[in-house]
Design an enzyme around this catalytic site. Structure first.
Site, PDB file in Angstrom:
ATOM      1  N   ASN A 213       0.954  -1.038   0.016  1.00  0.00           N
ATOM      2  CA  ASN A 213       0.083   0.136  -0.038  1.00  0.00           C
ATOM      3  C   ASN A 213       1.029   1.127  -0.190  1.00  0.00           C
ATOM      4  O   ASN A 213       2.161   1.042   0.016  1.00  0.00           O
ATOM      5  CB  ASN A 213      -1.065  -0.036   1.161  1.00  0.00           C
ATOM      6  N   ASP A 282      -4.390  -6.658   4.938  1.00  0.00           N
ATOM      7  CA  ASP A 282      -5.234  -7.782   5.376  1.00  0.00           C
ATOM      8  C   ASP A 282      -5.297  -8.963   4.858  1.00  0.00           C
ATOM      9  O   ASP A 282      -5.946 -10.081   5.156  1.00  0.00           O
ATOM     10  CB  ASP A 282      -6.541  -7.085   5.285  1.00  0.00           C
ATOM     11  N   LYS A 292       9.354 -16.658 -11.076  1.00  0.00           N
ATOM     12  CA  LYS A 292       8.537 -15.506 -11.746  1.00  0.00           C
ATOM     13  C   LYS A 292       7.363 -16.003 -12.336  1.00  0.00           C
ATOM     14  O   LYS A 292       7.444 -17.033 -13.367  1.00  0.00           O
ATOM     15  CB  LYS A 292       9.514 -14.849 -12.437  1.00  0.00           C
ATOM     16  N   PHE A 327      -4.617   2.761  14.656  1.00  0.00           N
ATOM     17  CA  PHE A 327      -4.877   3.714  13.813  1.00  0.00           C
ATOM     18  C   PHE A 327      -6.076   3.471  12.733  1.00  0.00           C
ATOM     19  O   PHE A 327      -6.105   2.027  12.740  1.00  0.00           O
ATOM     20  CB  PHE A 327      -3.739   4.047  12.919  1.00  0.00           C
ATOM     21  N   LYS A 341     -13.856  -0.087  15.201  1.00  0.00           N
ATOM     22  CA  LYS A 341     -12.633  -0.990  15.416  1.00  0.00           C
ATOM     23  C   LYS A 341     -12.150  -0.871  17.025  1.00  0.00           C
ATOM     24  O   LYS A 341     -11.523  -1.615  17.334  1.00  0.00           O
ATOM     25  CB  LYS A 341     -11.517  -0.302  14.524  1.00  0.00           C
ATOM     26  N   LYS A 345     -11.444  -4.453  18.685  1.00  0.00           N
ATOM     27  CA  LYS A 345     -10.224  -4.497  18.956  1.00  0.00           C
ATOM     28  C   LYS A 345      -9.677  -4.608  20.372  1.00  0.00           C
ATOM     29  O   LYS A 345      -8.641  -4.379  20.672  1.00  0.00           O
ATOM     30  CB  LYS A 345      -9.093  -4.069  17.945  1.00  0.00           C
TER      31      LYS A 345
HETATM   32  N1  CTP Z   1      -4.044  -4.040  11.885  1.00  0.00           N
HETATM   33  C1  CTP Z   1      -3.303  -5.059  12.313  1.00  0.00           C
HETATM   34  N2  CTP Z   1      -3.006  -6.085  11.506  1.00  0.00           N
HETATM   35  C2  CTP Z   1      -3.788  -6.349  10.424  1.00  0.00           C
HETATM   36  C3  CTP Z   1      -4.568  -5.111   9.996  1.00  0.00           C
HETATM   37  C4  CTP Z   1      -4.659  -3.946  10.681  1.00  0.00           C
HETATM   38  O1  CTP Z   1      -2.496  -4.766  13.368  1.00  0.00           O
HETATM   39  N3  CTP Z   1      -3.700  -7.373   9.729  1.00  0.00           N
HETATM   40  C5  CTP Z   1      -3.881  -2.731  12.494  1.00  0.00           C
HETATM   41  C6  CTP Z   1      -3.345  -1.549  12.049  1.00  0.00           C
HETATM   42  O2  CTP Z   1      -2.004  -1.418  12.111  1.00  0.00           O
HETATM   43  C7  CTP Z   1      -4.137  -0.373  12.536  1.00  0.00           C
HETATM   44  C8  CTP Z   1      -5.541  -0.966  12.855  1.00  0.00           C
HETATM   45  O3  CTP Z   1      -5.165  -2.332  12.819  1.00  0.00           O
HETATM   46  O4  CTP Z   1      -3.678   0.253  13.808  1.00  0.00           O
HETATM   47  C9  CTP Z   1      -6.794  -0.694  11.991  1.00  0.00           C
HETATM   48  O5  CTP Z   1      -6.215  -0.855  10.632  1.00  0.00           O
HETATM   49  P1  CTP Z   1      -7.177  -0.632   9.431  1.00  0.00           P
HETATM   50  O6  CTP Z   1      -6.494  -1.064   8.068  1.00  0.00           O
HETATM   51  O7  CTP Z   1      -7.723   0.777   9.220  1.00  0.00           O
HETATM   52  O8  CTP Z   1      -8.331  -1.507   9.756  1.00  0.00           O
HETATM   53  P2  CTP Z   1      -8.785  -3.078   9.467  1.00  0.00           P
HETATM   54  O9  CTP Z   1      -8.968  -3.613  10.861  1.00  0.00           O
HETATM   55  O10 CTP Z   1      -7.803  -3.851   8.848  1.00  0.00           O
HETATM   56  O11 CTP Z   1     -10.217  -2.953   8.720  1.00  0.00           O
HETATM   57  P3  CTP Z   1     -10.599  -2.225   7.484  1.00  0.00           P
HETATM   58  O12 CTP Z   1      -9.377  -2.823   6.338  1.00  0.00           O
HETATM   59  O13 CTP Z   1     -11.791  -3.366   6.903  1.00  0.00           O
HETATM   60  O14 CTP Z   1     -10.810  -0.957   7.587  1.00  0.00           O
END
Ligand code: CTP
Length: 399
Positions: A213, A282, A292, A327, A341, A345
């Site tokens: 990302n 995720d 490759k 975050f 969230k 969490k």
């Molecule tokens: N996070 C994490 N591990 C993951 C995904 C996210 O520890 N596999 C943590 C990120 O570091 C952040 C928080 O979860 O502090 C929220 O991440 P975000 O990407 O905004 O949310 P998600 O929980 O992944 O949900 P979505 O992608 O559906 O918005």
């Protein structure tokens, strides 16, 4: 970060003296009051006018200078400067000034002022490797260290004399970091262990490709930096970014979401505060091809599997008294999604931002964030990521 602080910069006769001009300029940008004292030899390498122009102040070279403006009260200048200083840095410091400091010799403006200073003193040696490694120089440095002077390790590389080795003045940005670490902030996080995650993750598809990302890591690095400046014991688990790790933090480089999970959970139990600024993937490809993947005429689908949600795991295994901050980066309905969230969490705070808002999100030097706790919502103005970091640490410390 140096507003209201007086920094004395002592410049001595090394070819690295030119780098001291950049240092003076950077200190001015941090809003310090910068006074430069040069030795006679330093003035042969770089003109005092350079420092006068950069600092808007007279650069002092002569102990017996009587050239005061008519309305200027007559001061014993070396004593007045020593009293005013919040910090002195000698950069570059030659073997000669180091020896004079070790023996208390006061035979010019810089050495005399140094003898009168009671504030923190930093010395940044820069010289030929043989001179630096000479037992006399090393013994003098040991005396200074014992007296509480902080010696900044010279870096290694090709020296101006053509030799290769230790003895280079570190980059001015590094010197500024040492100064900030000494005087920029009160050490209100001393004794606290803080874990920060930053940057993106990379989920391999094959040996040459990955899913990632746009995270630059700037927000997480600003938090780690601010926490270190405030005296915390900081561990920074970082995905691949092009930033220099802040001075004094323990850097744990990771690549994938699984690496991040392992690195974080290995040390999470002992942390007082955990701040998860990393943008973690995720999903990851179910299989990683050893070779490759070659293109074909038809479309290609990748099967993706969920990664571990590290933050959710931390929330479910949170030790008594630990503060957990996540975050949330959203593109719509910011507060509700972030609040969901926070609950899901088991977090103490979530820092929410909307990537679509100007000045917020990936890669920028500013951010527009909302601090959300169970009972409160605090919307902050647009500000630098450094200021967001400081405000976030204030709130977490209050908790
Ligand atoms: N996070 C994490 N591990 C993951 C995904 C996210 O520890 N596999 C943590 C990120 O570091 C952040 C928080 O979860 O502090 C929220 O991440 P975000 O990407 O905004 O949310 P998600 O929980 O992944 O949900 P979505 O992608 O559906 O918005």
């Amino acid at each position: 970060m140096l507003k209201g602080k007086t920094v004395l910069l002592g410049v001595t006769g090394s070819i690295a003296a030119y780098k001291a001009a950049d240092l003076a300029s950077r200190l001015m940008k941090q809003h310090a009051q910068v006074h430069v004292i040069m030795t006679e030899n330093a003035a042969k390498f770089i003109s005092p006018i350079t420092f006068e122009t950069l600092t808007n102040r007279k650069c002092i070279t002569d102990t017996f200078d009587r050239d005061y403006p008519s309305d200027h009260p007559v001061e014993v200048e070396h004593i007045a400067l020593a009293k005013k200083a919040d910090l002195v840095i000698v950069a570059p410091a030659t073997a000669n000034i180091i020896a004079k400091m070790a023996y208390g010799i006061a035979d010019d403006m810089l050495s005399t002022t140094l003898l009168a200073c009671t504030c923190p003193v930093l010395v940044s040696p820069a010289m030929n490797t043989k001179m630096y490694e000479h037992p006399a120089t090393q013994a003098n440095l040991a005396v200074l260290r014992q007296r509480g002077v902080k010696i900044i390790e010279p870096s290694s590389g090709l020296l101006a004399c053509g030799d290769e080795g230790k003895g280079k003045l570190p980059e001015p940005a590094v010197l500024v970091d040492h100064i900030l670490a000494e005087i920029a902030c009160p050490k209100d996080l001393a004794g606290k262990k803080i874990l920060v995650t930053a940057g993106p993750t990379r989920e391999a598809i094959d040996p040459v490709r990955f899913i990632t990302n746009h995270s630059s890591g700037k927000m997480g690095y600003a938090i780690a930096h601010a926490a270190a400046l405030r005296g915390a014991d900081v561990t920074l688990v970082s995905g691949p970014v092009s930033l220099t790790p802040p001075l004094g933090v323990k850097l744990v480089p990771i690549s994938s979401a699984h690496d991040l999970f392992c690195a974080v959970t290995a040390v999470s139990a002992e942390q007082d505060i955990i701040i998860k600024a990393a943008a973690v993937a995720d999903y990851r490809p179910v299989t990683v091809s050893d070779e490759k993947i070659k293109k074909a005429d038809n479309d290609l689908s990748l099967s993706l599997a969920r990664t571990e949600d590290t933050l959710q795991y931390l929330g479910a295994h949170k030790p008594e008294g630990q503060i957990l901050c996540g975050f949330a980066m959203e593109t719509s309905d910011l507060e509700n999604k972030a609040r969901a969230k926070l609950k899901k969490k088991n977090l103490d705070m979530i820092v929410a931002n909307n990537v679509k808002v100007a000045g917020a999100g990936f890669g920028t030097d500013t951010n527009v964030v909302t601090f959300i706790t169970k009972d409160n919502t605090e919307q902050l103005e647009i500000m630098s990521k450094e200021n967001v970091a400081m405000k976030l640490l204030d709130r977490l410390l209050e908790m």
